[in-house]
Write a protein that holds these residues in place. Structure first.
Motif, PDB file in Angstrom:
ATOM      1  N   UNK A 204     -10.672  24.837  21.214  1.00  0.00           N
ATOM      2  CA  UNK A 204     -10.283  26.194  20.847  1.00  0.00           C
ATOM      3  C   UNK A 204      -8.807  26.381  21.201  1.00  0.00           C
ATOM      4  N   UNK A 205      -8.021  26.643  20.174  1.00  0.00           N
ATOM      5  CA  UNK A 205      -6.594  26.839  20.398  1.00  0.00           C
ATOM      6  C   UNK A 205      -6.366  28.272  20.863  1.00  0.00           C
TER       7      UNK A 205
ATOM      8  N   UNK B  54       1.355  18.281  22.009  1.00  0.00           N
ATOM      9  CA  UNK B  54       1.862  19.532  21.448  1.00  0.00           C
ATOM     10  C   UNK B  54       0.903  20.112  20.410  1.00  0.00           C
ATOM     11  N   UNK B  55      -0.118  20.712  20.923  1.00  0.00           N
ATOM     12  CA  UNK B  55      -1.199  21.225  20.090  1.00  0.00           C
ATOM     13  C   UNK B  55      -0.675  22.233  19.079  1.00  0.00           C
ATOM     14  N   UNK B  56      -1.200  22.154  17.896  1.00  0.00           N
ATOM     15  CA  UNK B  56      -0.927  23.112  16.825  1.00  0.00           C
ATOM     16  C   UNK B  56      -2.238  23.759  16.419  1.00  0.00           C
ATOM     17  N   UNK B  57      -2.128  24.772  15.608  1.00  0.00           N
ATOM     18  CA  UNK B  57      -3.339  25.455  15.161  1.00  0.00           C
ATOM     19  C   UNK B  57      -4.237  24.548  14.324  1.00  0.00           C
TER      20      UNK B  57
ATOM     21  N   UNK C 245      -1.576  26.599  22.701  1.00  0.00           N
ATOM     22  CA  UNK C 245      -0.695  26.239  21.605  1.00  0.00           C
ATOM     23  C   UNK C 245       0.654  25.757  22.134  1.00  0.00           C
ATOM     24  N   UNK C 246       1.038  24.540  21.638  1.00  0.00           N
ATOM     25  CA  UNK C 246       2.311  23.977  22.048  1.00  0.00           C
ATOM     26  C   UNK C 246       2.253  23.101  23.270  1.00  0.00           C
ATOM     27  N   UNK C 247       1.137  23.083  23.925  1.00  0.00           N
ATOM     28  CA  UNK C 247       1.009  22.237  25.108  1.00  0.00           C
ATOM     29  C   UNK C 247       0.225  20.961  24.763  1.00  0.00           C
ATOM     30  N   UNK C 248       0.085  20.066  25.746  1.00  0.00           N
ATOM     31  CA  UNK C 248      -0.647  18.807  25.573  1.00  0.00           C
ATOM     32  C   UNK C 248      -2.040  18.934  26.154  1.00  0.00           C
TER      33      UNK C 248
ATOM     34  N   UNK D  73       3.078   7.553  21.388  1.00  0.00           N
ATOM     35  CA  UNK D  73       3.788   8.810  21.469  1.00  0.00           C
ATOM     36  C   UNK D  73       3.595   9.654  20.219  1.00  0.00           C
ATOM     37  N   UNK D  74       2.616   9.365  19.385  1.00  0.00           N
ATOM     38  CA  UNK D  74       2.323  10.158  18.220  1.00  0.00           C
ATOM     39  C   UNK D  74       1.575  11.421  18.578  1.00  0.00           C
ATOM     40  N   UNK D  75       1.129  12.155  17.554  1.00  0.00           N
ATOM     41  CA  UNK D  75       0.435  13.415  17.790  1.00  0.00           C
ATOM     42  C   UNK D  75      -0.932  13.167  18.408  1.00  0.00           C
TER      43      UNK D  75
END
Length: 535
Positions: free
Chosen positions: A118-119, A91-94, A32-35, A76-78
């Protein structure tokens, strides 16, 4: 028209994959929060793809026409599809968790790969809470012996974690106290003892990423000594020096001891008394050396003990009052020559206890134990026994008591009297002479008053006629007194007594015995009686 044709193409491609292809599923963990980059696995080797799309949980997510160059700012998007068809998630989110499917043209109809993302997160915010405890400046926690202590180990992990609490003491290895899979783990110790002192460690591990975090906290168990401090003293090399020792063992950590007449603890408010502080130190035993110049009779010395577990209002101390020596005994002793005599001295009032010795003569020579002088000590009583005393033993003896305060002496004078082995005989002879002499005196007295005893009625008559006294004079020749004496009328009484006619004759005697006295009854008609003597 082109958009409609492209949509038809995607639909046909999807149906072709579903009918002819085979899907292999792979799980990928993303923090979580990483790329993260998800690879696309169905691209033909050495073939430049023309079109790529990604599906998430069967739903269209993103696509890319590789013939169109995407500006850098757009990447540079999600979500971004890279030039090699991989999916880049920034920036991975749940919400990014799910199953991803990649497809591209041209593609391999035989294989299609799906990826399950899997987050994961944590363990984070790991905390060990120990209550009730007092933190020290270095972070170490302190509890008091006998209290109830609760331990709480917590951490945050996604999707799940395992927790464990361990203990490592001075005499034990790492022991497991508790394990669990929740967000926190509790443990409790009632009536905590010094054996519970040591390092408590908590360990959290993410069940997916296997990432583990461990941390520990040192716990100290404080306890004060069960007894009060103990005050002792020890004589120095010089009799005027003394060493005072205050000890207070059995506590942790070591207490702070204060030696003085009285003292005021720094920072205290209500526990202050006037006095002089001599020494202080954080130790189990505090020694202070003093000499006679700093001590006086009636001085009170006090040792105060302070411990972190004891409140300032609760005093733990020992004290004593200094007293000078005062030997007591009989100042005058008399003994007979040739006997044994014991001189006694008692000294029980001094503090510290005095050293008591015996000295003799005016020069105060030390009495050394020998067959002549026997020294003994029983409690506060000191004795000196002189064996077979002679006249030379007569004189002064000193019972000398000295402690660090002063010196005092008891002066004893021994008088030796001469003795005789004939004392009993002399006394017997004296009594015999006294008895014999008394008998002689009594006999002589009776003999000298025999006339009165015989003429009267014994001693009673003699007492009645005590007023009539006749003095007889001895002469070598017999003489008859013819001097005229007044004649008394017949049957007259003189002084209330009968008149007696006495004829006196003197009988010559070498030993001058008493003149014989012949008494006759009164005869007034006898013409031969010329003289009348009245008693």
């Amino acid at each position: 028209m082109k958009a409609f044709a492209f949509a038809i193409f995607l639909l046909v491609m999807h149906q072709t994959v579903a009918a002819n292809g085979r899907s292999d599923e792979t799980t990928v963990a993303g923090t979580l929060g990483e790329n993260i980059i998800l690879p696309c696995g169905n691209t033909l080797t050495n073939v430049t793809p023309s079109f790529t799309r990604w599906l998430k949980n069967g739903q269209f997510t993103i696509d890319r026409n590789h013939s169109i160059i995407i500006p850098i700012s757009s990447s540079e998007g999600h979500l971004t599809i890279l030039y090699n068809q991989s999916l880049y998630i920034n920036r991975i989110t749940l919400s990014d968790e799910g199953t991803y499917l990649c497809d591209s043209l041209p593609h391999d109809n035989k294989t299609q790969t799906s990826l399950t993302l899997q987050i994961v997160s944590g363990p984070d915010n790991s905390i060990t809470d120990i209550q009730p405890a007092t933190p020290l400046s270095n972070g170490t926690l302190v509890v008091v012996r006998g209290s109830t202590v609760s331990f709480n180990c917590s951490s945050l992990s996604y999707p799940s974690q395992s927790l464990s609490l361990g203990f490592q003491g001075v005499a034990s290895s790492n022991d497991s106290l508790a394990v669990g899979s929740g967000s926190w783990l509790g443990f409790r110790i009632e009536d905590v003892q010094p054996t519970a002192q040591g390092n408590y460690s908590c360990r959290a591990q993410n069940s997916i990423s296997q990432k583990a975090v461990g941390w520990s906290t040192e716990l100290l168990v404080y306890y004060s000594p069960e007894r009060h401090p103990e005050c002792l003293w020890k004589a120095g090399k010089d009799p005027s020096d003394v060493q005072f020792n205050c000890s207070w063992f059995g506590g942790y950590p070591s207490p702070t001891l204060f030696w003085g007449e009285n003292h005021q603890e720094p920072g205290s408010q209500g526990n202050q008394v006037a006095g002089r502080l001599m020494e202080s130190e954080e130790t189990d035993s505090l020694v202070v050396n003093l000499n006679r110049s700093l001590l006086f009779d009636g001085q009170t010395l006090k040792c105060d003990g302070r411990h972190p577990t004891i409140s300032l209002g609760e005093e733990k101390f020992c004290s004593f009052t200094l007293k000078s020596p005062y030997p007591e005994g009989l100042p005058l002793v008399t003994a007979l020559e040739g006997t044994n005599v014991t001189l006694t001295c008692t000294e029980s009032s001094s503090l510290p206890p005095a050293l008591t010795t015996w000295q003799r003569t005016a020069q105060q020579e030390d009495v050394v134990p020998s067959p002549k002088y026997i020294l003994s000590e029983q409690g506060p009583t000191f004795t000196l026994t002189i064996v077979n005393i002679t006249k030379q033993d007569e004189g002064f003896y000193f019972c000398r008591s000295e402690n660090p305060l002063m010196v005092r002496e008891l002066e004893i004078y021994l008088t030796v009297k001469a003795t005789s082995q004939y004392t009993g005989a002399i006394i017997g002879i004296f009594l015999a002479i006294l008895i014999v002499g008394s008998g002689i005196v009594i006999a002589k007295t009776i003999y000298s008053n025999r006339d009165r005893i015989c003429l009267g009625n014994g001693f009673e008559r003699m007492e009645e006629e005590r007023g009539d006294v006749l003095s007889l004079v001895e002469a070598d020749e017999e003489e008859v007194f013819h001097e005229a004496v007044p004649r008394l009328p017949p049957l007259s009484l003189t002084n209330g007594h009968n008149t007696t006619l006495v004829e006196i004759h003197t009988i010559p005697s070498i030993d001058h015995e008493d003149a014989e006295i012949v008494e006759h009854p009164l005869q007034l008609e006898n013409p031969d009686i010329d003289e009348l003597v009245t008693f």
